[in-house]
Structure formats: structure tokens, C-alpha cells
Motif scaffolding. Structure first.
Motif, mmCIF file in Angstrom:
data_model
loop_
_atom_site.group_PDB
_atom_site.id
_atom_site.type_symbol
_atom_site.label_atom_id
_atom_site.label_comp_id
_atom_site.label_asym_id
_atom_site.label_seq_id
_atom_site.Cartn_x
_atom_site.Cartn_y
_atom_site.Cartn_z
ATOM 1 N N GLU A 1 -3.161 -13.418 -39.332
ATOM 2 C CA GLU A 1 -2.636 -14.761 -39.623
ATOM 3 C C GLU A 1 -3.656 -15.847 -39.318
ATOM 4 O OE1 GLU A 1 0.209 -15.399 -41.252
ATOM 5 O OE2 GLU A 1 0.396 -13.231 -41.433
ATOM 6 N N LEU A 2 -4.642 -15.519 -38.495
ATOM 7 C CA LEU A 2 -5.712 -16.490 -38.210
ATOM 8 C C LEU A 2 -6.962 -16.169 -39.022
ATOM 9 C CD1 LEU A 2 -5.243 -16.906 -34.354
ATOM 10 C CD2 LEU A 2 -4.616 -18.526 -36.156
ATOM 11 N N GLY A 3 -6.797 -15.325 -40.042
ATOM 12 C CA GLY A 3 -7.912 -15.025 -40.943
ATOM 13 C C GLY A 3 -8.948 -14.086 -40.349
ATOM 14 N N VAL A 4 -8.543 -13.301 -39.386
ATOM 15 C CA VAL A 4 -9.472 -12.403 -38.693
ATOM 16 C C VAL A 4 -9.311 -10.988 -39.249
ATOM 17 C CG1 VAL A 4 -10.000 -11.360 -36.445
ATOM 18 C CG2 VAL A 4 -9.472 -13.809 -36.619
ATOM 19 N N HIS A 5 -10.429 -10.324 -39.530
ATOM 20 C CA HIS A 5 -10.400 -8.919 -39.950
ATOM 21 C C HIS A 5 -9.972 -8.049 -38.769
ATOM 22 C CE1 HIS A 5 -12.556 -10.249 -43.499
ATOM 23 N NE2 HIS A 5 -13.524 -10.737 -42.746
ATOM 24 N N GLU B 1 -4.220 -15.944 -29.108
ATOM 25 C CA GLU B 1 -4.529 -16.922 -30.151
ATOM 26 C C GLU B 1 -5.688 -17.849 -29.734
ATOM 27 O OE1 GLU B 1 -1.517 -15.756 -29.727
ATOM 28 O OE2 GLU B 1 -1.011 -15.128 -31.744
ATOM 29 N N ARG B 2 -5.673 -18.239 -28.474
ATOM 30 C CA ARG B 2 -6.743 -19.133 -28.016
ATOM 31 C C ARG B 2 -8.098 -18.414 -28.079
ATOM 32 N NH1 ARG B 2 -9.200 -21.344 -23.291
ATOM 33 N NH2 ARG B 2 -8.042 -20.097 -21.780
ATOM 34 N N ALA B 3 -8.087 -17.164 -27.690
ATOM 35 C CA ALA B 3 -9.342 -16.393 -27.733
ATOM 36 C C ALA B 3 -9.861 -16.311 -29.161
ATOM 37 C CB ALA B 3 -9.123 -14.995 -27.164
ATOM 38 N N LEU B 4 -8.945 -16.020 -30.102
ATOM 39 C CA LEU B 4 -9.376 -15.864 -31.502
ATOM 40 C C LEU B 4 -9.933 -17.181 -32.049
ATOM 41 C CD1 LEU B 4 -6.426 -13.661 -32.888
ATOM 42 C CD2 LEU B 4 -8.740 -12.906 -32.309
ATOM 43 N N ARG B 5 -9.294 -18.299 -31.658
ATOM 44 C CA ARG B 5 -9.724 -19.610 -32.178
ATOM 45 C C ARG B 5 -10.981 -20.100 -31.458
ATOM 46 N NH1 ARG B 5 -4.140 -21.177 -31.877
ATOM 47 N NH2 ARG B 5 -3.177 -21.120 -33.943
ATOM 48 N N ASP B 6 -10.889 -20.133 -30.130
ATOM 49 C CA ASP B 6 -11.958 -20.780 -29.352
ATOM 50 C C ASP B 6 -13.283 -20.030 -29.463
ATOM 51 O OD1 ASP B 6 -9.998 -22.498 -28.688
ATOM 52 O OD2 ASP B 6 -9.982 -22.091 -26.525
ATOM 53 N N PHE B 7 -13.191 -18.719 -29.647
ATOM 54 C CA PHE B 7 -14.438 -17.935 -29.716
ATOM 55 C C PHE B 7 -14.851 -17.666 -31.173
ATOM 56 C CE2 PHE B 7 -13.221 -17.418 -25.371
ATOM 57 C CZ PHE B 7 -14.384 -17.198 -24.661
ATOM 58 N N ARG B 8 -14.191 -18.357 -32.109
ATOM 59 C CA ARG B 8 -14.532 -18.262 -33.543
ATOM 60 C C ARG B 8 -14.723 -16.786 -33.951
ATOM 61 N NH1 ARG B 8 -19.270 -19.846 -33.542
ATOM 62 N NH2 ARG B 8 -19.455 -20.383 -31.342
ATOM 63 N N ILE B 9 -13.637 -16.038 -33.738
ATOM 64 C CA ILE B 9 -13.684 -14.584 -33.915
ATOM 65 C C ILE B 9 -13.595 -14.197 -35.393
ATOM 66 C CG2 ILE B 9 -12.380 -12.453 -33.455
ATOM 67 C CD1 ILE B 9 -14.066 -13.567 -31.071
ATOM 68 N N ASP C 1 -1.897 -10.738 -24.132
ATOM 69 C CA ASP C 1 -0.827 -11.696 -23.837
ATOM 70 C C ASP C 1 -0.641 -11.844 -22.328
ATOM 71 O OD1 ASP C 1 -0.185 -12.335 -26.482
ATOM 72 O OD2 ASP C 1 0.899 -10.433 -26.677
ATOM 73 N N PRO C 2 -0.244 -13.002 -21.890
ATOM 74 C CA PRO C 2 -0.140 -13.215 -20.428
ATOM 75 C C PRO C 2 0.952 -12.365 -19.779
ATOM 76 C CG PRO C 2 0.697 -15.117 -21.642
ATOM 77 C CD PRO C 2 0.036 -14.226 -22.651
ATOM 78 N N THR D 1 -17.335 -10.180 -28.091
ATOM 79 C CA THR D 1 -17.427 -11.569 -27.623
ATOM 80 C C THR D 1 -16.414 -11.873 -26.527
ATOM 81 O OG1 THR D 1 -18.098 -12.151 -29.873
ATOM 82 C CG2 THR D 1 -17.434 -13.973 -28.426
ATOM 83 N N VAL D 2 -15.218 -11.300 -26.684
ATOM 84 C CA VAL D 2 -14.166 -11.630 -25.722
ATOM 85 C C VAL D 2 -13.118 -10.503 -25.725
ATOM 86 C CG1 VAL D 2 -12.791 -12.932 -27.429
ATOM 87 C CG2 VAL D 2 -12.560 -13.489 -24.991
#
Lengths: 338, 385
Positions: free
Chosen positions: B103-107, B74-82, B47-48, B42-43
Motif C-alpha cells: 500500500e506504500l508502493g514497496v516491493h 509504516e514510519r520505517a517504510l516512509r522515513d527510510f524511503r524503502i 509493530d509496537p 536499511t532498517v
């Protein structure tokens, strides 16, 4: 004085070993089996008939007492515990000796046999070693001619069917250590050993050992030997990796297929006859070329000494350092601990 | 293999959305995951502040996959509902990126090695378990030869496994041979060398921290042993050397090693490993697994099934033997999807990956101390079942 032919006595050969010897002598000229010594008279008679000799004895002293001039050399394949005494007796009688490895129960005894052979000016060669196998010889040749560069890593497996004869696995260790030193052309500095008793027999001697060696110039070896396979075929594998190349000899790559229904049956291409032929040829050459340098320490007592050290490393569960450095031509220029 | 509708595919109403967190080395991990219909790349994100060459590689991969590249993890993981993060950064950043995903609940699917530091592995294990996500360290355990061996072992063909032995030699070159640096020349820079090796995919150890062959590759043979024996590694004796490559010598990391292992239950194992140079084998390298059991033994060539192809004008570096049925990536992805769907352990989960890393670290200590070294147990979360 040597006759036109080198006349041999076989002592306590198994039937399969005698058969190999018979076939090997068919390839070689200048040697004949003129006497059979066997503690089992049935086997002795059978082998005597095979080689066409009527000189059959139940013990080596009997041969040496009653017909000492009938042979020039004695080939001893007796159980390990009997070898030292038989070799000593034959050397004292002025015979050349080809004895199955290990030639004695302890390295000191082996050293004394080598000294006796030197005094008697007789050839004393340790046989039955992996180094006579064509595959190992080819690898050693590649290493010695520099094709592989500096030896870096040696891997050897030697797995055999179950053998409950006492000390048999340590005999295999002796042979593996001999081959490792021969292929590396060096003596290991460090030995670490892990072992396994047979399943459900924790108190028994190990039937599997893995031996980890550290050589000079940061060389290393992993050897494993097992007396744990079901009856039938064993498995051998040798890989020598050098700084410029590698050589591989693996039973896995030497299999022929026998198709008889069901799963294919893999049968290994046989190198036993070539092994026996090489060994006999080398023995003959050594005897005929006398006076020759004779057996060196690294060919006789050193492998036993290393096996004694391996046994010590296994029993204490720690690596053991091999301190003695005066080992002939072996390449131990840099005894740095890795 | 039939790649039609798989059981795992049926478990999800829509494909799991995958973010690729840095793709500076093996893109085969991301491509492997994307080979399975249960996953959808998806994406790409990173880091910048990473160096420009990393951004370039990430962008290139994103362009190839026709997906966006964000310079904000972090934005990618959140905004793209990863749902799943694939981490293939430099080794020293692996755990940090993986933990941030957890930490964001992503496998997490992570490239090897787990990390260059055991303390980082501990942090990752804690995070995976606390967040109740799935973790898979990418491996080769679904190669056909391994699966066949596993089947024979499971069927009891050789009884209980007593010892396992793996030869794992890659016959690749890693730059100029040892001893080739002329007097006055500077030592080979690790990162620059690895970056340059990207073209032929030999940059598996890319990063600022040099890692030797044991840290870089021993995961594979150790994972084989673990899978086939289901045993834990307890004590290690090892030797190592720098024998082949100048880049290893200049950066003081081994390119060859041997490891003796004590496993629980009295079982034993050995591993011989090395990047032994292209001259040492006509193909990828000799990779074999040998097992002794209570009822027999098994010798497996990892490369099989394979065919041989030789032809006039064949490039010197082209492998003469070609492996068949290369389904490892797909099967790993399939297994991971199933683990997520069934809330089941993965093929090489965080605890197994930790144990393998701890075993490698014990081997490196042993190679230095010339003594047996214990494998450090995982603290707190209970590595021991």
C-alpha cells in the motif's frame, strides 16, 4: 513322488529369461531344466541346446500327453491370456507350478487356480514379482524386523520403455500392488488412480498411471508406472518410510559410469540374476517342503483383485474403497478412514 | 559464480533500500537479499504491540546487521524511503505486513508459507496488482540441480513434460517423538516449541497458528513442479498422517502427506512430503524430482552437486554430505532485482504463490474428505492466464 532333482519345464520363456534361469540354476543345486516348451520352434531349439535337453515341445499339452513323467514342475511365462488354461492343465496333470504374474485374467480365475492347487496338493507359486528383487527383499526385511517402525509412506516408481502389448500396464499395476501390500504387510483401504493416454492418442489405454493408496493406521502409498520411455533402460525407485526409519532403493543411486567420450553413460547395477535366483530358490523350497501351507490368497488373487479395483477407480475418476477385509495375515486392524 | 558487477546491479543508480519487517524465524531471507549488491538492508521494523520475544529477535538481527530497529512499520517504510520489504514474521502475519508495504508502493519479498488463510492471500494479490509492485515468495528454485533440470527441459531433452514427481523429505526431528508424552503431561504448546527450536533454525512454522508439513513445506515441491512444467494445478487427492512428532499430534497438524495432482493440459504430478525424523536419513533428507516427457525421463537429486566428509569425533547431527555452490539466495535476489528493473514477472509471483497455497488447502481438504478436491481459483483478478 519327487525325484532327487526337481525337474523343470520352461514354457514360453524369452531368450533373456531363459538365460537368467540358466545362470541362476548354476548357483542352485537340486534343480534342472529337463524340457522346453515354446510356440516358436527356433527359440525352443535354442533354449533346448542351452539347457542340454532334447525334450522340446510346441505346446504344454503336447509335453503332458507325450512325456508326462519327464518333469515335476512347470514354469509358465506365456502371454497373460494363456496362463490360466496352461496352469489348470498342468495342475490337473499333477505338476507343481511357478507362473508369471498375473497368473490369470481375473481375480476369480486366479482364486479357482489356487483352489485347484490345494485339491491337487501341488505347489502353485506366482513369480516374476517385484518382491523377489533383492532390493525390495532387503527393504521388506528391514520393515519386518521392526527397524523402520510402523510403515507410514511407500513411494514406488516403475517406468519402462514403451510396450504396446495389451494390458501390459495393468500387469505392472498388479505387481506394484502386490509389492505395496507385501511391504506394508497390509491391504489398502482406499485406491485413487490417475492415468494418461499416450500423447496424441487420447482414445488409447493409458501408458502412465499413478496410484494413490490409503492403508490402515493412516499409512499411504504413491505408486507410478509407465510404459512410456524410449527404448532402452527403465527406472525403478522404492522408498519405504516408517515411524522409526526409512529405506531407499533407487536406480539413481545404483549407476555405474561408462566413459566413451561425450556425456558419461550411466549403467545400472544389475539385480535381475539375483531376482531369478531368489524366486527359483523359494519355489524349490516350497516344493521340497510339502506339505506346506501353499499359496495364500494375498499372494495369488488379491493383487489382481486390487488391480481390478484400481482400474475401476481410474475409469470413474474417484477413489474406490476396498471393502473386503478377510485377507489372511495382513495387518488391517484399524480400518479407519483418514 | 562470479559475483562482480551483475547486469541487475547496473540497472540501479544506487542499491535498493530494504526494510526487514519482522524477522522472527528465517533470517536467511533477509540475509539472502542482502547478499546481492543491488540491495541494501536499511532498517528492521515491526509493530509496537508484538510480544517482547519478537522485539528481542528483531533487535538482535538489527544489531547484527548494524541497522536501526523501529517499532513502527509504516514510519520505517516512509522515513527510510524503502524500496523493498522482506517479511519473515509468524506465518499468520505474513500477508498483513506485506499488504501494508504494498500500500506504500514497496516491493515485497516474503518468507513461506504465503499465509495460513487463503482469504489473506487473495487480499495480498489484489494489493500487489493494484499498487503495481513486485512480489516474490522465497523458494529453492535457483538450486543448481533445479536450474540444470530446467535447462534440460527447456532444451527439449525429454520432450514435452507429461508428469512430474517430487519427494521432499526433511529428516529433521521436531521435538520428542510421537507417543512420548506421559499420562498427565500437558500437550506441547506450538508457539513455545517453535520458539525453542530457533537455536537450530527449525522454527520455520513459528506462530500462534499451528501449521502442518503441507502448509509449511509443500511450497517447495509445488514450486518445482510449477517451474518445470509451467502448468496450473487443477484437482488434488491427498492423504496425511501424524506419524513422527508429538508436537504435531498435540496440535492436530500432519507431519507427513502424499498428494496426487491433475494439472492443466492432462498433465499429472505427485508429491510425497514429510518431516520424517533425523533417524531416517544421514543428511538433510531425500529430495528428488522425477519427470516423464514425450521423449524420455529425468531423475534429479536436489542435493547435487555435493561432497561427503567423514571424520573422527564428527557430531552426530552434522551432515555427512555437504552441498556445493549454494547460490540459491543470491540468484533469487538477482532475479528479483531484474524483475523490478525490467518490470517483469518474478520467479514466484503473487499469483503463483496464491495457486500453490490454494493447492495445499485443496490437499488438506482432500485428506479430510477422502475425495478429489478442486483447487480454488483466484477471484476477481483472473488467476487463469
Amino acid at each position: 513322488m519327487l525325484q532327487e532333482k526337481l525337474r523343470l519345464a520352461l514354457v514360453d520363456f524369452r531368450d533373456d529369461e531363459a538365460e537368467l534361469c540358466h545362470r541362476a540354476l548354476g548357483w542352485l543345486s537340486g534343480m534342472s531344466v529337463d524340457a522346453i516348451v515354446h510356440r516358436d520352434s527356433t527359440l525352443g531349439d535354442r533354449q533346448g541346446a542351452q539347457f542340454g535337453t532334447s525334450l522340446r515341445f510346441s505346446s504344454l499339452p503336447q509335453l503332458l500327453d507325450s512325456a508326462p513323467e519327464s518333469v515335476d514342475a512347470v514354469l509358465v511365462n506365456s502371454p497373460r491370456g494363456d496362463r490360466e488354461q496352461l496352469v489348470r492343465r498342468a495342475l490337473e496333470a499333477g505338476k507343481h507350478l511357478l507362473v508369471q504374474s498375473p497368473c490369470a485374467m481375473a481375480s476369480r480365475a486366479a482364486a479357482s487356480l489356487r483352489t485347484l492347487a490345494e485339491q491337487q496338493r501341488r505347489q502353485f507359486m506366482v513369480g516374476g514379482l517385484d518382491r523377489y528383487r533383492p532390493s525390495i527383499q532387503a527393504i521388506q526385511q528391514a520393515a519386518r524386523t521392526g527397524q523402520l517402525g510402523q510403515p507410514v509412506l511407500l513411494r514406488m516408481h516403475d517406468w519402462r520403455p514403451r510396450d504396446k502389448s495389451p494390458g501390459s500396464i495393468w500387469d505392472r499395476v498388479t505387481d506394484l500392488l502386490d509389492a505395496a501390500c507385501w511391504l506394508f504387510d497390509a491391504v489398502p483401504l482406499d485406491i485413487a488412480v490417475l492415468g494418461q493416454p499416450p500423447p496424441n492418442s487420447a482414445a488409447d489405454p493409458p501408458d502412465f498411471l499413478q496410484i494413490h493408496l490409503g492403508f490402515p493406521l493412516r499409512g499411504m502409498a504413491l505408486l507410478s508406472t509407465a510404459n512410456a520411455l524410449p527404448p532402452g533402460s527403465g527406472y525403478r525407485c522404492v522408498t519405504l518410510i516408517g515411524s522409526a526409519g526409512a529405506a531407499y532403493a533407487d536406480d539413481h543411486d545404483q549407476m555405474q559410469l561408462l566413459l566413451q567420450g561425450g556425456s558419461a553413460n550411466a549403467r545400472r547395477s544389475n539385480e535381475e540374476l539375483a531376482t531369478m535366483t531368489t524366486q527359483l530358490k523359494e519355489f524349490q523350497r516350497a516344493v521340497v517342503r510339502e506339505p506346506s501351507p501353499g499359496t495364500q490368497r494375498q499372494d495369488c488373487e488379491l493383487p489382481i483383485e486390487l488391480a481390478e479395483l484400481a482400474m475401476q477407480a481410474w475409469s470413474i475418476g474417484k477413489p474406490v474403497r476396498f471393502e473386503r477385509m478377510e485377507h489372511g495375515s495382513r495387518n488391517n486392524a484399524d480400518p479407519t478412514v483418514v | 559464480m562470479d559475483r562482480g558487477t551483475t547486469p541487475t546491479q547496473q540497472s540501479f543508480s544506487a542499491p535498493l533500500r530494504v526494510a526487514v519487517l519482522s524477522v522472527v524465524k528465517h533470517d536467511y531471507v533477509a540475509r539472502g537479499i542482502s547478499s546481492h549488491p543491488a540491495f541494501q538492508l536499511t532498517v528492521v521494523a515491526d509493530d509496537p504491540g508484538v510480544p517482547d520475544w519478537i522485539h528481542e529477535r528483531n533487535q538482535e538481527f538489527a544489531d547484527r546487521m548494524r541497522i536501526p530497529y523501529l517499532r513502527d512499520v509504516e514510519r520505517a517504510l516512509r522515513d527510510f524511503r524503502i524500496d523493498v520489504a522482506v517479511v519473515s514474521s509468524e506465518a499468520e502475519r505474513h500477508c498483513d505486513l506485506s499488504i501494508r508495504a504494498c500500500e506504500l508502493g514497496v516491493h515485497v519479498v516474503q518468507d513461506k508459507p504465503m499465509s495460513t488463510r487463503l482469504s489473506e492471500c487473495e487480499r495480498l494479490v489484489e494489493s500487489v496488482q493494484r499498487n503495481r509492485v513486485k512480489f516474490l515468495l522465497w523458494n529453492r528454485n535457483r538450486l543448481p540441480a533445479l536450474m540444470q533440470a530446467e535447462q534440460w527441459v527447456r532444451d527439449g531433452e525429454i520432450g514435452e513434460i507429461l508428469s512430474a514427481h517430487v519427494d521432499f523429505y526433511f529428516s529433521k526431528d521436531a521435538g520428542p517423538p510421537l507417543g512420548s508424552r506421559r499420562a498427565g503431561d500437558p500437550p506441547v504448546d506450538w508457539l513455545e516449541f517453535q520458539r525453542a527450536a530457533h537455536a537450530d533454525g527449525s522454527d520455520g512454522a513459528v506462530g500462534t497458528v499451528p501449521i502442518g508439513e503441507m502448509r509449511n513445506e509443500a511450497i517447495y515441491p509445488l514450486a518445482y513442479i510449477r517451474q518445470l512444467t509451467a502448468a496450473r494445478f487443477e484437482r488434488v487427492y491427498a492423504r496425511s498422517a501424524i506419524a513422527f512428532h508429538q508436537v504435531n499430534a498435540d496440535n492436530h497438524v500432519e507431519d507427513v502427506g502424499t498428494i496426487s495432482l491433475e494439472l492443466n493440459g492432462g498433465r499429472l504430478a505427485t508429491v510425497a512430503i514429510g518431516r520424517i525424523g533425523a533417524a531416517s536419513h544421514p543428511d538433510l533428507g531425500e529430495i528428488k524430482i522425477s519427470l516423464i516427457g514425450t521423449q524420455g525421463a529425468l531423475v534429479i537429486a536436489e542435493a547435487r552437486p555435493e561432497i561427503a566428509v567423514y571424520y573422527r569425533g564428527q557430531p552426530a547431527k552434522e551432515f555427512r554430505r555437504r552441498r556445493l555452490t549454494l547460490e540459491n539466495d543470491f540468484l533469487l535476489a538477482d532475479s528479483f532485482a531484474k524483475s523490478i528493473a525490467d518490470d517483469a514477472p518474478t520467479l514466484l509471483d503473487e499469483r503463483a504463490a496464491y495457486e500453490i497455497t490454494a493447492t495445499v488447502e485443496a490437499a488438506l481438504r482432500s485428506a479430510s474428505s477422502n475425495q478429489f478436491e478442486p483447487v480454488v481459483e483466484l477471484r476477481g483478478t483472473g488467476n487463469r492466464e
